[in-house]
Design a protein around this motif. Structure first.
Motif, PDB file in Angstrom:
ATOM      1  N   HIS A  12       0.815  -1.203   0.000  1.00 42.49           N
ATOM      2  CA  HIS A  12       0.000   0.000   0.000  1.00 42.49           C
ATOM      3  C   HIS A  12       0.855   1.262   0.000  1.00 42.49           C
ATOM      4  CE1 HIS A  12      -3.439   2.565   0.796  1.00 42.49           C
ATOM      5  NE2 HIS A  12      -2.748   3.117   1.804  1.00 42.49           N
ATOM      6  N   ASN A  13       2.007   1.211   0.756  1.00 45.46           N
ATOM      7  CA  ASN A  13       2.888   2.379   0.850  1.00 45.46           C
ATOM      8  C   ASN A  13       3.855   2.476  -0.327  1.00 45.46           C
ATOM      9  OD1 ASN A  13       1.743   3.189   3.233  1.00 45.46           O
ATOM     10  ND2 ASN A  13       3.187   2.017   4.504  1.00 45.46           N
ATOM     11  N   SER A  14       3.929   1.420  -1.152  1.00 45.36           N
ATOM     12  CA  SER A  14       4.845   1.446  -2.292  1.00 45.36           C
ATOM     13  C   SER A  14       4.417   2.518  -3.286  1.00 45.36           C
ATOM     14  CB  SER A  14       4.870   0.075  -2.981  1.00 45.36           C
ATOM     15  OG  SER A  14       5.630   0.150  -4.172  1.00 45.36           O
ATOM     16  N   PRO A  15       5.359   3.241  -3.897  1.00 42.59           N
ATOM     17  CA  PRO A  15       5.017   4.306  -4.837  1.00 42.59           C
ATOM     18  C   PRO A  15       4.180   3.825  -5.995  1.00 42.59           C
ATOM     19  CG  PRO A  15       7.327   4.506  -4.203  1.00 42.59           C
ATOM     20  CD  PRO A  15       6.828   3.216  -3.632  1.00 42.59           C
ATOM     21  N   ARG A  16       4.432   2.551  -6.437  1.00 34.20           N
ATOM     22  CA  ARG A  16       3.694   2.081  -7.586  1.00 34.20           C
ATOM     23  C   ARG A  16       2.288   1.655  -7.240  1.00 34.20           C
ATOM     24  NH1 ARG A  16       6.956  -2.614  -6.726  1.00 34.20           N
ATOM     25  NH2 ARG A  16       5.696  -4.495  -6.376  1.00 34.20           N
ATOM     26  N   ALA A  17       2.007   1.523  -5.896  1.00 32.38           N
ATOM     27  CA  ALA A  17       0.673   1.085  -5.498  1.00 32.38           C
ATOM     28  C   ALA A  17      -0.360   2.139  -5.819  1.00 32.38           C
ATOM     29  CB  ALA A  17       0.651   0.754  -4.008  1.00 32.38           C
ATOM     30  N   CYS A  18       0.072   3.395  -5.851  1.00 33.97           N
ATOM     31  CA  CYS A  18      -0.863   4.478  -6.105  1.00 33.97           C
ATOM     32  C   CYS A  18      -0.941   4.821  -7.584  1.00 33.97           C
ATOM     33  CB  CYS A  18      -0.442   5.730  -5.323  1.00 33.97           C
ATOM     34  SG  CYS A  18      -0.424   5.458  -3.532  1.00 33.97           S
ATOM     35  N   ALA A  19      -0.051   4.217  -8.394  1.00 39.56           N
ATOM     36  CA  ALA A  19      -0.018   4.530  -9.813  1.00 39.56           C
ATOM     37  C   ALA A  19      -0.986   3.640 -10.574  1.00 39.56           C
ATOM     38  CB  ALA A  19       1.409   4.359 -10.351  1.00 39.56           C
ATOM     39  N   LYS A  20      -1.306   4.081 -11.775  1.00 38.22           N
ATOM     40  CA  LYS A  20      -2.184   3.298 -12.630  1.00 38.22           C
ATOM     41  C   LYS A  20      -1.457   2.051 -13.126  1.00 38.22           C
ATOM     42  CE  LYS A  20      -4.838   3.629 -16.911  1.00 38.22           C
ATOM     43  NZ  LYS A  20      -5.189   4.510 -18.053  1.00 38.22           N
ATOM     44  N   ASP A  58      15.528  -2.233 -10.859  1.00 43.03           N
ATOM     45  CA  ASP A  58      15.052  -1.592  -9.630  1.00 43.03           C
ATOM     46  C   ASP A  58      13.547  -1.732  -9.564  1.00 43.03           C
ATOM     47  OD1 ASP A  58      17.573  -0.834  -8.901  1.00 43.03           O
ATOM     48  OD2 ASP A  58      17.402   1.184  -9.795  1.00 43.03           O
ATOM     49  N   ASP A  59      13.058  -1.491  -8.382  1.00 40.64           N
ATOM     50  CA  ASP A  59      11.605  -1.450  -8.224  1.00 40.64           C
ATOM     51  C   ASP A  59      11.059  -0.281  -9.045  1.00 40.64           C
ATOM     52  OD1 ASP A  59       9.166  -2.338  -6.406  1.00 40.64           O
ATOM     53  OD2 ASP A  59       9.204  -0.125  -6.508  1.00 40.64           O
ATOM     54  N   LEU A  60      10.027  -0.527  -9.825  1.00 43.38           N
ATOM     55  CA  LEU A  60       9.493   0.480 -10.730  1.00 43.38           C
ATOM     56  C   LEU A  60       8.989   1.711  -9.972  1.00 43.38           C
ATOM     57  CD1 LEU A  60       8.783   1.333 -13.599  1.00 43.38           C
ATOM     58  CD2 LEU A  60       6.591   0.158 -13.339  1.00 43.38           C
ATOM     59  N   GLY A  61       8.366   1.506  -8.829  1.00 46.95           N
ATOM     60  CA  GLY A  61       7.851   2.637  -8.052  1.00 46.95           C
ATOM     61  C   GLY A  61       8.962   3.553  -7.575  1.00 46.95           C
ATOM     62  N   ILE A  62      10.071   2.922  -7.115  1.00 50.15           N
ATOM     63  CA  ILE A  62      11.204   3.741  -6.663  1.00 50.15           C
ATOM     64  C   ILE A  62      11.803   4.514  -7.825  1.00 50.15           C
ATOM     65  CG2 ILE A  62      13.514   3.641  -5.672  1.00 50.15           C
ATOM     66  CD1 ILE A  62      12.600   1.220  -4.050  1.00 50.15           C
ATOM     67  N   ALA A  63      11.949   3.842  -8.977  1.00 51.66           N
ATOM     68  CA  ALA A  63      12.497   4.501 -10.171  1.00 51.66           C
ATOM     69  C   ALA A  63      11.601   5.654 -10.616  1.00 51.66           C
ATOM     70  CB  ALA A  63      12.672   3.485 -11.288  1.00 51.66           C
TER      71      ALA A  63
END
Length: 503
Positions: A12-20, A58-63
């Protein structure tokens, strides 16, 4: 081993969790979850194990978060670049307009100079024709008098001739004796008359045109007077002053403002002395508000002069020799006036304005400077030095800026500008960057000269606001009690400037 709740919270806190969610083009059922550093692209789990198994990922959300930060910075930089370029575009447009304005001004100067030459040629033509008429009339009058004398003599001679013929024909003795006596008298008078006639006929008079220059010299002088146009490069510098307000005075396009004075009243304003043609003492004068609205048209006419005390609190102004305007709350302002006397010297008159009700003007002292015809002057804060713009005396065609000291009366220094063509129009003592300087407006070069006055010597330092598009043929300058500069340009444009960083 992490629990399901902890895994879910992390997701839920991962950056990609909020992305489409975006799915892989190769593995359409797989979501893009990773970023391949080597290939610079997003990949799914299957692609990571197959085509990109030896690549760093890398993790896509972090990138995405990292790139978003970089793009945000780039967005700010891009906006700054857009703003700078927009300002540059506006400055270039202003510069283009300034070139067009200067072109119009130079064209008007050429036409004005041509008109001056035509008017001068017409005047000289009439003077030459008047001289021709006068000389010809004198010659014709002399000839008419001589002609009348000769015609009278001819009549006398014809009468004597007729008498002589009749006497000889009649052969009368007494008549012969009488006519012989008259012929002897006539012969003597004829010999005297012949001398006069001989002197007159040996000298003839003609009207002749004399001139000192050949045709080539005349054409070259005419060409020199009209001038030639060249491209002058001006190195722009960081502005030391900025425009606060700007307005137009007068109703004509060819208005010339030759004097300004700020009025520190309520509301504050600026007195403007201007006219349409050549400089005159009876030019119109009006009071404008600082935002350009005409408040008062004075019944007085003439130059507007001012003096500011070193404390920077006092301003007085004059619009005629007997008329001084000031503010009742000010403390003893002093006004200086520079009048030319019949001997060609300038009489400096100092007046003290007492802060009473009603205001009283008291003559304080006067002294003489050896100044010829002048256009403008200013007094420094010590009231010991006077900078004067002197009008040219033939054969000079350029005005000169000279520095005078109260003691002595003679100029202590004459300003040598950095350019050969220099037409000063006004002077103003000013404090710029902590240094006391003299500002000199230069109509010819669209410039304001910053001149060092230390040691009683005028020395060029630099130009004020070089290359500014609003600086077109400055004709007058003054300073108000807030250290703001008021500048007038050809055409009646009034500009108020303040030092950069004063706010």
């Amino acid at each position: 081993m992490a629990s399901a709740n902890s895994i879910g919270l992390a997701a839920h806190n991962s950056p990609r969790a909020c992305a489409k969610k975006v799915f892989c083009k190769t593995h359409t059922h797989k979501e893009l979850e990773f970023y391949c550093v080597r290939c610079d692209e997003a990949v799914c789990f299957e692609c990571r194990l197959e085509a990109h198994k030896k690549h760093r990922t890398d993790d896509l959300g972090i990138a995405v978060s990292r790139e978003m930060k970089r793009l945000t910075r780039e967005q700010i930089n891009l906006q700054d670049a857009v703003d700078d370029l927009a300002k540059a575009v506006e400055a270039m447009k202003a510069e283009k307009q300034a070139v067009l304005d200067k072109k119009a001004t130079v064209e008007k100067n050429i036409r004005d100079r041509h008109a001056v030459m035509v008017a001068a040629a017409d005047k000289f033509r009439e003077e030459a024709l008047d001289s021709l008429r006068s000389v010809s009339t004198d010659i014709e009058s002399s000839i008419a008098e001589a002609l009348q004398r000769r015609e009278d003599n001819l009549k006398d001679m014809l009468r004597v001739q007729q008498q002589l013929e009749e006497t000889i024909s009649n052969e009368a003795g007494s008549d012969i004796i009488t006519i012989a006596k008259e012929m002897r008298k006539w012969g003597a008078s004829r010999q005297s008359g012949d001398k006069v006639t001989s002197q007159g006929t040996n000298t003839v008079c003609r009207p002749v045109l004399h001139f000192k220059a050949t045709g080539d010299v005349i054409l070259q002088n005419a060409r020199d007077f009209l001038g030639s146009v060249s491209k002058t490069e001006i190195e722009a510098a960081a502005p030391e002053v900025r425009v606060v307000t700007q307005f137009q005075c007068g109703q004509e396009a060819d208005v010339e403002v030759f004097s300004l004075c700020h009025d520190d009243g309520k509301p504050p304003g600026v007195w403007v002395s201007y006219e349409r043609f050549d400089l005159k003492e009876d030019a119109a004068m009006a009071l404008y508000s600082e935002d350009g609205y005409r408040q008062l048209t004075s019944l007085c006419t003439g130059k507007v002069s001012n003096k500011r005390y070193a404390e920077g609190k006092i301003m007085s102004q004059s619009v005629s020799p007997d008329c001084v305007f000031t503010n009742a709350k000010l403390h003893s302002p002093r006004h200086y006036r520079l009048d030319n006397d019949l001997a060609g010297k300038a009489l400096v008159i100092s007046q003290q304005v007492a802060c009473t009700e009603p205001l009283q003007t008291q003559h304080v002292r006067e002294f003489t400077l050896k100044v010829g015809a002048h256009r403008a002057f200013d007094v420094d804060d010590t009231e010991q030095f006077f900078a004067v713009v002197e009008e040219p005396q033939l054969p000079d065609v350029w005005r000169k800026v000279k520095l005078y000291q109260r003691q002595g009366g003679n100029p202590v220094s004459e300003y040598s500008p950095p350019t050969t063509s220099f037409q000063p129009s006004d002077v103003c003592f000013y404090r710029l960057g902590g240094q006391h300087v003299l500002l000199v407006t230069d109509e010819e070069n669209d410039a304001i000269h910053v001149v060092d006055v230390s040691g009683g010597c005028l020395r060029f330092v630099r130009y004020l606001a070089p290359g500014c598009p609003w600086l077109i043929q400055p004709t007058a300058i003054t300073v108000d009690v807030s250290a703001r500069l008021w500048l007038a340009c050809r055409g009646g444009t009034i500009i108020c400037m303040e030092p950069v960083g004063s706010c």
